[in-house]
Design an enzyme around this catalytic site. Structure first.
Site, mmCIF file in Angstrom:
data_model
loop_
_atom_site.group_PDB
_atom_site.id
_atom_site.type_symbol
_atom_site.label_atom_id
_atom_site.label_comp_id
_atom_site.label_asym_id
_atom_site.label_seq_id
_atom_site.Cartn_x
_atom_site.Cartn_y
_atom_site.Cartn_z
ATOM 1 N N HIS A 1 52.623 37.795 62.961
ATOM 2 C CA HIS A 1 54.063 38.011 62.813
ATOM 3 C C HIS A 1 54.839 36.805 62.298
ATOM 4 O O HIS A 1 55.869 36.978 61.653
ATOM 5 C CB HIS A 1 54.677 38.441 64.153
ATOM 6 N N ASP B 1 47.434 13.075 69.915
ATOM 7 C CA ASP B 1 47.682 11.795 70.556
ATOM 8 C C ASP B 1 46.541 11.559 71.549
ATOM 9 O O ASP B 1 45.563 12.321 71.558
ATOM 10 C CB ASP B 1 49.067 11.749 71.212
ATOM 11 N N CYS C 1 48.538 17.513 71.819
ATOM 12 C CA CYS C 1 48.942 16.440 72.717
ATOM 13 C C CYS C 1 48.657 16.928 74.132
ATOM 14 O O CYS C 1 47.991 17.946 74.295
ATOM 15 C CB CYS C 1 50.399 16.021 72.505
ATOM 16 N N THR D 1 50.462 18.457 76.415
ATOM 17 C CA THR D 1 50.973 19.811 76.655
ATOM 18 C C THR D 1 51.031 20.645 75.386
ATOM 19 O O THR D 1 51.113 21.863 75.460
ATOM 20 C CB THR D 1 52.394 19.771 77.241
ATOM 21 N N HIS E 1 58.224 41.165 58.797
ATOM 22 C CA HIS E 1 58.044 39.799 59.285
ATOM 23 C C HIS E 1 58.328 38.770 58.192
ATOM 24 O O HIS E 1 58.750 37.654 58.483
ATOM 25 C CB HIS E 1 56.633 39.618 59.848
#
Length: 148
Positions: free
Chosen positions: A98, A8, A65, A67, A133
């Site tokens: 993992h 964004d 974005c 954060t 995993h």
């Protein structure tokens, strides 16, 4: 290897650094926007890039974005996507090793360009370990299918 890129307005500058990284290393990519710092919603961009990865048209994605939180939440709504928000080298390595993450998410206001490129490099060059995993990845797919 091919990447799907998206951001964004808050992640535009960092996405441009990632795009330059790809061009310097001749890594093909599809850029789903944003294409400037003009305000834009992240969810539609995340959805397009995530579907591109989930369909196999790209091996990995990079979404950014401000954060990294919102765009990762949106991407993870797409079946087959394992988008991971990473802020340090350990997270970038372990999410591949993992979790077999297929989309790296970062925050344009959280990590600087040098760190972002380092995280991307680690993400792209770390192999999934499989083994125990793999069972956990299968459990995530069961959640997507409503079976777990």
């Amino acid at each position: 290897m091919k990447l799907a890129l998206g951001c964004d307005h808050g992640g535009f500058e960092l996405k441009e650094a990632v795009r330059s990284y790809c061009e310097e290393r001749q890594i093909p990519y599809e850029d789903f926007g944003a294409y400037s710092t003009e305000s834009v919603d992240y969810a539609p961009i995340a959805a397009k890039a995530a579907r591109y990865v989930a369909s196999g048209q790209a091996d990995f994605g990079v979404l950014i974005c401000s954060t990294g939180i919102g765009i990762s939440m949106a991407a993870n709504k797409v079946k087959g996507v394992r988008a991971a928000l990473c802020t340090n080298e350990y997270c970038a390595e372990m999410t591949r090793r993992h979790n077999n993450a297929n989309i790296l998410c970062m925050g344009g206001k959280v990590v600087d360009q040098q760190t972002a490129i380092k995280l991307l490099d680690i993400f792209l060059h770390t192999e999934f370990e499989g083994g125990r995993h793999q069972r956990r990845i299968e459990q995530i797919a069961q959640i997507e299918d409503g079976k777990l």
